[in-house]
Design an enzyme around this catalytic site. Structure first.
Site, PDB file in Angstrom:
ATOM      1  N   PHE A  39       0.847  -1.196   0.000  1.00  0.00           N
ATOM      2  CA  PHE A  39       0.000   0.000   0.000  1.00  0.00           C
ATOM      3  C   PHE A  39       0.881   1.245   0.000  1.00  0.00           C
ATOM      4  CE2 PHE A  39      -2.509  -3.435   1.665  1.00  0.00           C
ATOM      5  CZ  PHE A  39      -3.781  -3.229   1.138  1.00  0.00           C
ATOM      6  N   VAL A  77       2.267  -1.700   4.556  1.00  0.00           N
ATOM      7  CA  VAL A  77       1.991  -0.280   4.403  1.00  0.00           C
ATOM      8  C   VAL A  77       3.327   0.460   4.399  1.00  0.00           C
ATOM      9  CG1 VAL A  77       0.875   1.720   5.480  1.00  0.00           C
ATOM     10  CG2 VAL A  77      -0.197  -0.535   5.623  1.00  0.00           C
ATOM     11  N   CYS A  78       3.548   1.290   3.395  1.00  0.00           N
ATOM     12  CA  CYS A  78       4.806   2.050   3.318  1.00  0.00           C
ATOM     13  C   CYS A  78       4.914   3.016   4.488  1.00  0.00           C
ATOM     14  CB  CYS A  78       4.889   2.834   2.020  1.00  0.00           C
ATOM     15  SG  CYS A  78       6.262   4.012   2.023  1.00  0.00           S
ATOM     16  N   ILE A  79       6.009   2.915   5.209  1.00  0.00           N
ATOM     17  CA  ILE A  79       6.139   3.732   6.418  1.00  0.00           C
ATOM     18  C   ILE A  79       6.241   5.221   6.110  1.00  0.00           C
ATOM     19  CG2 ILE A  79       8.659   3.383   6.556  1.00  0.00           C
ATOM     20  CD1 ILE A  79       8.204   3.355   9.681  1.00  0.00           C
ATOM     21  N   ALA A  82       2.892   6.472   5.043  1.00  0.00           N
ATOM     22  CA  ALA A  82       1.974   6.384   6.179  1.00  0.00           C
ATOM     23  C   ALA A  82       2.216   7.519   7.168  1.00  0.00           C
ATOM     24  CB  ALA A  82       2.123   5.030   6.868  1.00  0.00           C
TER      25      ALA A  82
END
Lengths: 130, 136
Positions: A39, A77-79, A82
């Site tokens: 994501f 989820v891409c940090i 995010a």
């Protein structure tokens, strides 16, 4: 075949996440494998555990979580994306001194390297976005 | 195909500001350099504006990240394709773009251009050669 899915748009505003979910479900039913679901961009918002859609509508995050549980999907989820958008898991909230977290436990936070590695390991990387 | 080097192309189709796609695409490109893959970039449609020279974001409050493209050569990313028709449709030429270069370690570190002007048909052929195409 082994797929990595890249989801670049958030829930409800765009159909991208729904389409990716339907694809993943159909592919798994046909015996294909999903190496990873990544994501990125506004797609990170699909991981919120706090959304309350109307009862007669689909719950996109819960749909993903249920599919992930059934098939042991790796949902990342891409940090960086995010953090920009205020998406935090409990660990990250603690590290950043924030008083809340909102990422559903079916998802994990990691770096963009997981997207590139997903592209390397899968037979196909499919992008869902605009 | 799960072993060996893959050909990755990052397609950039959107203007640098107005949406976050260009900035976040560049972040993936820079990370991809660490994986020793065969990485190239393509700029087409409004994406050609991402590498125009002398970008100034003063007054708009947007972060000017254009200097990062100039560092691509240092990451061994030296295949940057610019679509000819997209430039022409926008009244641009290669002279309006940043000069993106790399130092060729096989040629005594000579500074060479990373940029290739390609037609839409040639770009289609390049896309066809890729293992992974990530477009935004």
């Amino acid at each position: 075949m082994n797929f990595t899915l890249l989801i670049n748009e958030g829930p409800y505003q765009h159909q991208a996440s729904d389409t990716a979910y339907q694809f993943a479900k159909a592919a798994l039913e046909k015996g294909h494998e999903i190496y990873r679901v990544f994501f990125y961009n506004d797609g990170v918002n699909n991981a919120t555990r706090l959304a309350i859609p109307p009862q007669d509508d689909r719950n996109i995050t819960e749909n993903w979580a249920a599919l992930a549980k059934e098939h042991e999907l790796d949902m990342v989820v891409c940090i960086a994306a995010a953090q920009r958008r205020g998406m935090l898991d409990a660990d990250e909230a603690g590290r950043q001194g924030k008083d809340a977290d909102n990422i559903h436990p079916a998802f994990r936070i990691s770096g963009l390297g997981q997207l590139v590695e997903g592209g390397i390991q899968a037979d196909r990387l499919l992008t869902f976005g605009d | 195909m799960s072993e060996g080097i893959k050909k990755f192309m990052f397609m950039n189709t959107k203007a640098p500001y107005g949406t976050v796609y260009a900035l976040e695409s560049l972040e993936v490109v820079l990370i991809s350099a660490a994986f020793d893959q065969d990485v190239s970039l393509a700029f087409c449609d409004d994406g050609v504006f991402q590498i125009t020279d002398n970008q100034k974001t003063d007054g708009s409050g947007m972060k000017n990240f254009s200097a990062a493209y100039k560092a691509l050569g240092d990451y061994d990313i030296n295949k940057i394709y610019v679509e000819k028709e997209s430039l022409e449709e926008r009244g641009l030429t290669m002279d309006n773009l940043m000069k993106l270069t790399y130092e060729d370690e096989d040629d005594d570190w000579a500074e060479k251009t990373s940029m290739y002007l390609v037609t839409r048909a040639e770009l289609a052929d390049l896309i066809d050669e890729q293992d992974v195409t990530i477009s935004s």
